[in-house]
Every structure is written in C-alpha cells, then in structure tokens.
Write an enzyme that holds these catalytic residues in place. Structure first.
Site, PDB file in Angstrom:
ATOM      1  N   GLY A  12      -4.092   1.240  -5.280  1.00 35.91           N
ATOM      2  CA  GLY A  12      -5.051   2.152  -5.924  1.00 35.91           C
ATOM      3  C   GLY A  12      -6.520   1.845  -5.684  1.00 35.91           C
ATOM      4  O   GLY A  12      -7.387   2.329  -6.418  1.00 35.91           O
ATOM      5  N   SER A  13      -6.852   1.085  -4.641  1.00 28.80           N
ATOM      6  CA  SER A  13      -8.275   0.775  -4.418  1.00 28.80           C
ATOM      7  C   SER A  13      -9.065   2.030  -4.029  1.00 28.80           C
ATOM      8  O   SER A  13     -10.226   2.181  -4.425  1.00 28.80           O
ATOM      9  CB  SER A  13      -8.450  -0.325  -3.365  1.00 28.80           C
ATOM     10  N   ASN A  14      -8.448   2.946  -3.280  1.00 29.74           N
ATOM     11  CA  ASN A  14      -9.142   4.200  -2.964  1.00 29.74           C
ATOM     12  C   ASN A  14      -9.342   5.043  -4.222  1.00 29.74           C
ATOM     13  O   ASN A  14     -10.404   5.646  -4.410  1.00 29.74           O
ATOM     14  CB  ASN A  14      -8.368   4.992  -1.903  1.00 29.74           C
ATOM     15  N   MET A  80       3.394   6.933  -0.910  1.00 34.60           N
ATOM     16  CA  MET A  80       4.306   6.466   0.134  1.00 34.60           C
ATOM     17  C   MET A  80       5.526   7.354   0.371  1.00 34.60           C
ATOM     18  O   MET A  80       6.484   6.929   0.999  1.00 34.60           O
ATOM     19  CB  MET A  80       4.766   5.024  -0.172  1.00 34.60           C
ATOM     20  N   ARG A  81       5.488   8.599  -0.109  1.00 32.99           N
ATOM     21  CA  ARG A  81       6.611   9.501   0.125  1.00 32.99           C
ATOM     22  C   ARG A  81       6.139  10.709   0.927  1.00 32.99           C
ATOM     23  O   ARG A  81       4.967  11.072   0.885  1.00 32.99           O
ATOM     24  CB  ARG A  81       7.194   9.990  -1.222  1.00 32.99           C
ATOM     25  N   ASN A  95      -4.937  13.587   2.714  1.00 31.95           N
ATOM     26  CA  ASN A  95      -4.474  12.184   2.771  1.00 31.95           C
ATOM     27  C   ASN A  95      -5.475  11.354   3.557  1.00 31.95           C
ATOM     28  O   ASN A  95      -6.211  11.877   4.406  1.00 31.95           O
ATOM     29  CB  ASN A  95      -3.103  12.139   3.466  1.00 31.95           C
ATOM     30  N   HIS A  97      -5.655   7.890   6.069  1.00 34.31           N
ATOM     31  CA  HIS A  97      -4.797   7.041   6.874  1.00 34.31           C
ATOM     32  C   HIS A  97      -5.664   6.005   7.606  1.00 34.31           C
ATOM     33  O   HIS A  97      -6.719   6.359   8.159  1.00 34.31           O
ATOM     34  CB  HIS A  97      -4.007   7.875   7.893  1.00 34.31           C
TER      35      HIS A  97
HETATM   36  C1  GAR Z   1      -4.807   2.770   2.399  1.00 34.24           C
HETATM   37  O1  GAR Z   1      -5.204   1.849   3.390  1.00 34.24           O
HETATM   38  C2  GAR Z   1      -4.386   4.075   3.037  1.00 34.24           C
HETATM   39  O2  GAR Z   1      -5.127   4.405   4.169  1.00 34.24           O
HETATM   40  C3  GAR Z   1      -2.954   3.784   3.387  1.00 34.24           C
HETATM   41  O3  GAR Z   1      -2.454   3.084   2.261  1.00 34.24           O
HETATM   42  C4  GAR Z   1      -3.516   2.307   1.726  1.00 34.24           C
HETATM   43  C5  GAR Z   1      -3.561   2.514   0.233  1.00 34.24           C
HETATM   44  O4  GAR Z   1      -4.448   1.603  -0.366  1.00 34.24           O
HETATM   45  N1  GAR Z   1      -2.219   4.983   3.619  1.00 34.24           N
HETATM   46  C6  GAR Z   1      -1.355   5.146   4.627  1.00 34.24           C
HETATM   47  O5  GAR Z   1      -1.038   4.254   5.394  1.00 34.24           O
HETATM   48  C7  GAR Z   1      -0.776   6.553   4.735  1.00 34.24           C
HETATM   49  N2  GAR Z   1       0.038   6.693   5.888  1.00 34.24           N
HETATM   50  P1  GAR Z   1      -4.887   1.781  -1.872  1.00 34.24           P
HETATM   51  O6  GAR Z   1      -3.606   2.002  -2.691  1.00 34.24           O
HETATM   52  O7  GAR Z   1      -5.556   0.467  -2.224  1.00 34.24           O
HETATM   53  O8  GAR Z   1      -5.807   2.948  -1.971  1.00 34.24           O
END
Ligand code: GAR
Length: 200
Positions: A12-14, A80-81, A95, A97
């Site tokens: 959840g940092s984003n 993640m789904r 999303n 990535h």
């Molecule tokens: C992020 O780095 C995002 O880009 C990646 O999961 C991480 C979630 O971090 N997403 C993917 O790889 C999607 N295919 P967060 O939970 O700390 O925000």
C-alpha cells in the site's frame, strides 16, 4: 467532489502516497475509499492510520460492489488479481506497473528488468483490460540503470518515481486535463539518476 477507489492486495505504499498528495490539496477535494481483497494486507493498516475509509472486498464480490458503488476512477495499486471484463465495464480502471510496458509484464518486473541488464526501465500507468498489464498506456517515466547501480537502489528509485507519478496522473485524469510528459516532471524527485527533464 470526485470519488476514487484504490484497490490493493499488499503493502500500500502507492495508496499512502496518493492519500498524502490529495490531503495537501484542499482546493481539490477527493473522496478516497481503500479496497483490499486481502484482509491481512498492510494497505488496510495504512488506511486506518491515515483515517481513510476501507473495505475488505473479496475478489468474487467485485461485480456486485461496483454495480452499486460509483467512482470517477478506480485505481489499482498492487492489486494482484486479474479483473474480468464484466467488472472492468463497471468503471474506469487504471493500474501502475514498475517497468516500461510492454516490456516486463507480470510479477517481479523490477527484478526481471534488472537481471536482464536493461539500462533504462521505469514506471507505466495504463488503463486496465483483462489482458494483464496490456491496456492502453497513459503515462510513463524513465529510470536509468547505471552499471554500478545496486538492485536495492534501482528498486528504491522505481518506487520513488511511482509515488511521485501516480498522484499527478490521477489528478490530471480526474480534472479531465490533457497532459504531456513535461507536466509530470515539473520538479525532480531527486531520484531520477539524471533521467528526468530537469536534470538533463
Ligand atoms: C508497485 O510497485 C506496483 O507497480 C506493482 O506492485 C507494487 C505495489 O506496491 N504492481 C505490479 O507489479 C502490477 N503488475 P505498493 O502496494 O507498495 O503500492
């Protein structure tokens, strides 16, 4: 007031970066709901600490939920789904990535890009389709990988760029504003390895 949902399965940092960005913008109110398909996800702890409403939403209940809850934008952040078309048709889903798509789709993209030895990677924000990491690209930002760079350093830079880029792009989409690359790089995060427009 604009309404957004942020969906995450893990850290959840984003999510936190987006919440903090909009809390610093009292002239542009955004109502945020945190949704997680993982009851133990740290994103839920972050929502509690930040005072953001949250809901445990099992994957199977997405369709029912989005049929009656309307959002201006649904933001995936570490969700993640793979969402099916009947759910995606119920809103506008985006999303983030951690690579320059279409390279390095799927899991562990940061690690796979680093191991491949690429010299430029970065972050992509794109519309979500049921084709994994395959929807139309909205924004990208590069991170340069020097030959002396350690993996941890690269990974930290990718996350720093994510946290800076995602809130800006969300704001532009909510305001229905056309934006260009230069609008995204107005002030350098200090983590760009010299790759951003300001540092060139
Ligand atoms: C992020 O780095 C995002 O880009 C990646 O999961 C991480 C979630 O971090 N997403 C993917 O790889 C999607 N295919 P967060 O939970 O700390 O925000």
């Amino acid at each position: 007031m604009k309404r957004i949902a942020i969906m995450g399965s893990g850290n959840g940092s984003n999510f936190e970066a987006i919440v903090k960005y909009f809390s610093g913008k009292p002239d542009f109110a955004v109502d945020i709901t945190c949704l997680s398909d993982n009851v133990n996800a740290y994103i839920i702890e972050r929502a509690k600490n930040l005072g953001i409403k949250y809901k445990y939403l099992p994957f199977e209940q997405n369709g029912k939920y989005f049929a009656v809850n309307n959002f201006d934008l649904i933001v995936l952040a570490g969700y993640m789904r793979i969402l099916p078309d009947d759910v995606l048709n119920l809103g506008k889903f985006i999303n983030i990535h951690p690579s320059l798509l279409p390279s390095f789709k799927g899991k562990d993209a940061i690690y796979r890009a680093f191991e491949a030895g690429v010299k430029v990677s970065g972050v992509t924000i794109h519309y979500v389709t049921s084709d994994i990491d395959g929807g139309k690209i909205i924004a990208q930002y590069p991170v340069l990988i020097g030959n002396l760079m350690h993996f941890d350093e690269f990974e930290n830079e990718i996350h720093a760029v994510e946290h800076k880029l995602y809130p800006i792009v969300i704001e532009k989409l909510l305001k229905d504003e056309v934006f260009d690359f230069t609008d995204l790089v107005g002030s350098c995060s200090g983590n760009c390895s010299g790759g951003c427009a300001e540092c060139h």
